[in-house]
Design a protein around this motif. Sequence first.
Motif, PDB file in Angstrom:
ATOM      1  N   ASP C  74     -65.122   1.280  24.140  1.00 25.77           N
ATOM      2  CA  ASP C  74     -65.716   2.582  23.852  1.00 25.77           C
ATOM      3  C   ASP C  74     -65.174   3.605  24.847  1.00 25.77           C
ATOM      4  OD1 ASP C  74     -67.228   2.171  26.190  1.00 25.77           O
ATOM      5  OD2 ASP C  74     -68.903   1.366  25.057  1.00 25.77           O
ATOM      6  N   ARG C  75     -65.545   4.872  24.680  1.00 23.55           N
ATOM      7  CA  ARG C  75     -64.956   5.920  25.529  1.00 23.55           C
ATOM      8  C   ARG C  75     -65.304   5.708  26.993  1.00 23.55           C
ATOM      9  NH1 ARG C  75     -66.423   9.400  21.388  1.00 23.55           N
ATOM     10  NH2 ARG C  75     -64.633  10.098  20.159  1.00 23.55           N
ATOM     11  N   ARG C  76     -66.484   5.176  27.239  1.00 23.77           N
ATOM     12  CA  ARG C  76     -66.912   4.942  28.618  1.00 23.77           C
ATOM     13  C   ARG C  76     -66.054   3.905  29.327  1.00 23.77           C
ATOM     14  NH1 ARG C  76     -72.564   6.275  30.505  1.00 23.77           N
ATOM     15  NH2 ARG C  76     -72.302   8.518  30.378  1.00 23.77           N
ATOM     16  N   GLU C  85     -51.144   6.121  20.039  1.00 23.77           N
ATOM     17  CA  GLU C  85     -51.011   7.561  19.778  1.00 23.77           C
ATOM     18  C   GLU C  85     -50.887   7.904  18.305  1.00 23.77           C
ATOM     19  OE1 GLU C  85     -48.896   5.409  21.154  1.00 23.77           O
ATOM     20  OE2 GLU C  85     -46.931   6.348  21.512  1.00 23.77           O
ATOM     21  N   ILE C  87     -53.247   6.985  15.951  1.00 21.33           N
ATOM     22  CA  ILE C  87     -54.573   6.803  15.337  1.00 21.33           C
ATOM     23  C   ILE C  87     -55.214   8.173  15.121  1.00 21.33           C
ATOM     24  CG2 ILE C  87     -56.887   5.844  15.687  1.00 21.33           C
ATOM     25  CD1 ILE C  87     -54.701   3.718  15.311  1.00 21.33           C
ATOM     26  N   LEU C  89     -58.319   8.474  13.393  1.00 18.92           N
ATOM     27  CA  LEU C  89     -59.767   8.274  13.470  1.00 18.92           C
ATOM     28  C   LEU C  89     -60.069   7.022  14.277  1.00 18.92           C
ATOM     29  CD1 LEU C  89     -60.645   8.978   9.700  1.00 18.92           C
ATOM     30  CD2 LEU C  89     -61.045  10.530  11.622  1.00 18.92           C
ATOM     31  N   PRO C  90     -60.293   7.183  15.581  1.00 21.53           N
ATOM     32  CA  PRO C  90     -60.669   6.016  16.388  1.00 21.53           C
ATOM     33  C   PRO C  90     -62.155   5.703  16.185  1.00 21.53           C
ATOM     34  CG  PRO C  90     -60.432   7.963  17.794  1.00 21.53           C
ATOM     35  CD  PRO C  90     -60.187   8.421  16.388  1.00 21.53           C
ATOM     36  N   ILE C  91     -62.437   4.492  15.724  1.00 20.71           N
ATOM     37  CA  ILE C  91     -63.830   4.048  15.570  1.00 20.71           C
ATOM     38  C   ILE C  91     -64.151   3.220  16.806  1.00 20.71           C
ATOM     39  CG2 ILE C  91     -65.453   2.763  14.107  1.00 20.71           C
ATOM     40  CD1 ILE C  91     -64.253   5.184  12.659  1.00 20.71           C
ATOM     41  N   TYR C  92     -64.991   3.752  17.668  1.00 21.91           N
ATOM     42  CA  TYR C  92     -65.325   3.072  18.923  1.00 21.91           C
ATOM     43  C   TYR C  92     -66.496   2.119  18.698  1.00 21.91           C
ATOM     44  CZ  TYR C  92     -62.308   6.240  21.566  1.00 21.91           C
ATOM     45  OH  TYR C  92     -61.218   6.925  22.065  1.00 21.91           O
ATOM     46  N   THR C  93     -66.279   0.849  19.022  1.00 21.47           N
ATOM     47  CA  THR C  93     -67.338  -0.139  18.813  1.00 21.47           C
ATOM     48  C   THR C  93     -67.892  -0.691  20.126  1.00 21.47           C
ATOM     49  OG1 THR C  93     -65.949  -2.124  18.789  1.00 21.47           O
ATOM     50  CG2 THR C  93     -66.138  -0.899  16.713  1.00 21.47           C
ATOM     51  N   GLY C  94     -67.055  -0.791  21.147  1.00 21.17           N
ATOM     52  CA  GLY C  94     -67.479  -1.444  22.387  1.00 21.17           C
ATOM     53  C   GLY C  94     -67.810  -2.913  22.203  1.00 21.17           C
ATOM     54  N   MET C  95     -67.402  -3.486  21.074  1.00 17.58           N
ATOM     55  CA  MET C  95     -67.870  -4.834  20.710  1.00 17.58           C
ATOM     56  C   MET C  95     -66.838  -5.928  20.931  1.00 17.58           C
ATOM     57  SD  MET C  95     -69.833  -4.325  17.138  1.00 17.58           S
ATOM     58  CE  MET C  95     -71.068  -3.042  16.930  1.00 17.58           C
ATOM     59  N   SER C  96     -65.708  -5.572  21.525  1.00 16.66           N
ATOM     60  CA  SER C  96     -64.690  -6.582  21.779  1.00 16.66           C
ATOM     61  C   SER C  96     -64.346  -7.313  20.478  1.00 16.66           C
ATOM     62  CB  SER C  96     -65.209  -7.528  22.865  1.00 16.66           C
ATOM     63  OG  SER C  96     -64.332  -8.575  23.111  1.00 16.66           O
ATOM     64  N   ASP C  97     -64.294  -8.625  20.511  1.00 21.66           N
ATOM     65  CA  ASP C  97     -63.848  -9.377  19.339  1.00 21.66           C
ATOM     66  C   ASP C  97     -64.738  -9.212  18.113  1.00 21.66           C
ATOM     67  OD1 ASP C  97     -61.715 -10.398  20.812  1.00 21.66           O
ATOM     68  OD2 ASP C  97     -62.934 -12.028  21.579  1.00 21.66           O
ATOM     69  N   ALA C  98     -65.966  -8.775  18.286  1.00 24.92           N
ATOM     70  CA  ALA C  98     -66.841  -8.625  17.121  1.00 24.92           C
ATOM     71  C   ALA C  98     -66.342  -7.515  16.200  1.00 24.92           C
ATOM     72  CB  ALA C  98     -68.284  -8.351  17.548  1.00 24.92           C
TER      73      ALA C  98
END
Lengths: 172, 172, 172, 172
Positions: C74-76, C85, C87, C89-98
């Motif tokens: 995620d952005r954090r 470079e 992309i 629409l970056p979809i941030y999940t923070g979910m790693s492999d999930a």
Amino acid sequence: MSKLTVTRKPFIVGVMGSHRDESNTVMKEARRLGEGIAMRGHVLLTGGGPGIMRAVSEGAYLAGGLVIGVLPNDRRHPLEKYPNEFIDLPIYTGMSDARNVINAKTPHVLVALSGGPGTLSEIALALRSGTPVISLHAPPFEIPGDYDFTAVDSVEEALREIDRVLDKLLIS
Amino acid sequence: MSKLTVTRKPFIVGVMGSHRDESNTVMKEARRLGEGIAMRGHVLLTGGGPGIMRAVSEGAYLAGGLVIGVLPNDRRHPLEKYPNEFIDLPIYTGMSDARNVINAKTPHVLVALSGGPGTLSEIALALRSGTPVISLHAPPFEIPGDYDFTAVDSVEEALREIDRVLDKLLIS
Amino acid sequence: MSKLTVTRKPFIVGVMGSHRDESNTVMKEARRLGEGIAMRGHVLLTGGGPGIMRAVSEGAYLAGGLVIGVLPNDRRHPLEKYPNEFIDLPIYTGMSDARNVINAKTPHVLVALSGGPGTLSEIALALRSGTPVISLHAPPFEIPGDYDFTAVDSVEEALREIDRVLDKLLIS
Amino acid sequence: MSKLTVTRKPFIVGVMGSHRDESNTVMKEARRLGEGIAMRGHVLLTGGGPGIMRAVSEGAYLAGGLVIGVLPNDRRHPLEKYPNEFIDLPIYTGMSDARNVINAKTPHVLVALSGGPGTLSEIALALRSGTPVISLHAPPFEIPGDYDFTAVDSVEEALREIDRVLDKLLIS
């Protein structure tokens, strides 16, 4: 090799709270809450980290309770202070904040003890999932509608409320 | 075959809200909010379902905006009213409430428009993730600490606040 | 400000592959595959990172296609080379492999181009979810049962197979 | 009220396999595998459902072992045969296939016993996460590279391999 005794299919009590240390009073409350949960034979589930999570785990662990920690990281990506040293069963998710969903859905009852937006998200997700929530110094909020939410003022009251919620589950 | 024009690497504005229909006033606000977001050239991201999510998507879609819906279900498990008919890009997660995390983390700015515990969880997760939150009739709550949260009273004010937040991103 | 044209409710084609650079031949194939997907008016979805993911995104982006990247971070928590470079629409999940689950469930059809265990997990999750899979140099495996899986030998064959799968969806 | 004894901070052994019943031979193997795991004092972790998951849980449960089931559903959305009747600690995720990531990351060692694409995804995710994998009749596949993967031919061999992997962890 140290051992502990666990009831078959025990109740799981979740305690959510800040990863930061709180005041001495709140940290003591957390330890007493953990101790009370363990002495009732319940399994404790927390986010597995430092601060409130560690204090409540310490209380439960030292009283001979089984402690589950649902971790935001995985073994490949060690995260400082996760799991804390009082976690028996670290559940590695690698899912960061998405693991809050598990913390909200898994326990038979959830106690929110102080905390910031992470704890608030777990309260909200628990209410949405139908998990009864007991709040002790948790962030105040208002949701219109009928949710299973009880605010209490002390650890003793929180433990009595846990008893009440779980007794209802035994009967139903 | 209908077409629309999209800016390269556009801003993504999230709007969260109840899956239930709200009052006429709130539904109209949602449509106007969606329209305003699309007319600024931003992409709209919602949870992809009925109620507020549908109304804001309708506003954006009919104004020629691109609409992303992050769905709790997957194609194998159809869920009534998901995606609503104004979603261009359905993102299937099959993750139920864990998809709220994506709604909270992905947008450059998030507007909470009315809603219950699901919306509250998304506000809390957004604050935790550093996503600026603009609240229009969202559930009130209090979190001690310094978070990027602004309460507004009208759609116009919400749109001005979106402009302000995104302008800061352009400069930085 | 650069613009691109997108079909309303477009088909989404997923391409999965290693985050490592592969041989020159495979990298060229990835770019040609991305180009072919964009020229057909489809949206490209990848894991948003380096290696094969970047090469296929580059091909699609430069051919004027819209590119979605479903990111593990995620952005954090910035992650080197995520998003690449190309992309939109970056979809941030923070979910790693999930997040692999989303990559497997969202596309109308998925192409696996080379790759290691991450790609293998996406193939397996896609088959489980009913997403048709086209394999070009992907890790070989055998699953007893009837799954929508086609192995191909070239980018041209992969593109023809994409056409075939999507034509069936148009009819049904 | 039935009780069981658990080692403090026990090893967690994951067993993955089909939700469908397999041949009599494989089901018996699953029960013997669960029994062997419990008799060594390890905690068993499975996906918590029917078929292989139930058979291995039965073996462990009846031998006095603690059994964790990481469930795809949540209490609000009951799923037939989840959890099976031999689960002590149901971990509710509501995340459908994304819970496979937890199954892959949490155990100290994972045994794949037969199974389809779900099991294959768990093997792939485990290898990616660094969890050692022991395969007994699991779907064959080939991943170039150096992964901690061992194919065995019998339950006895699987148990010896579990001992070997966990002994290494004790030493390191």
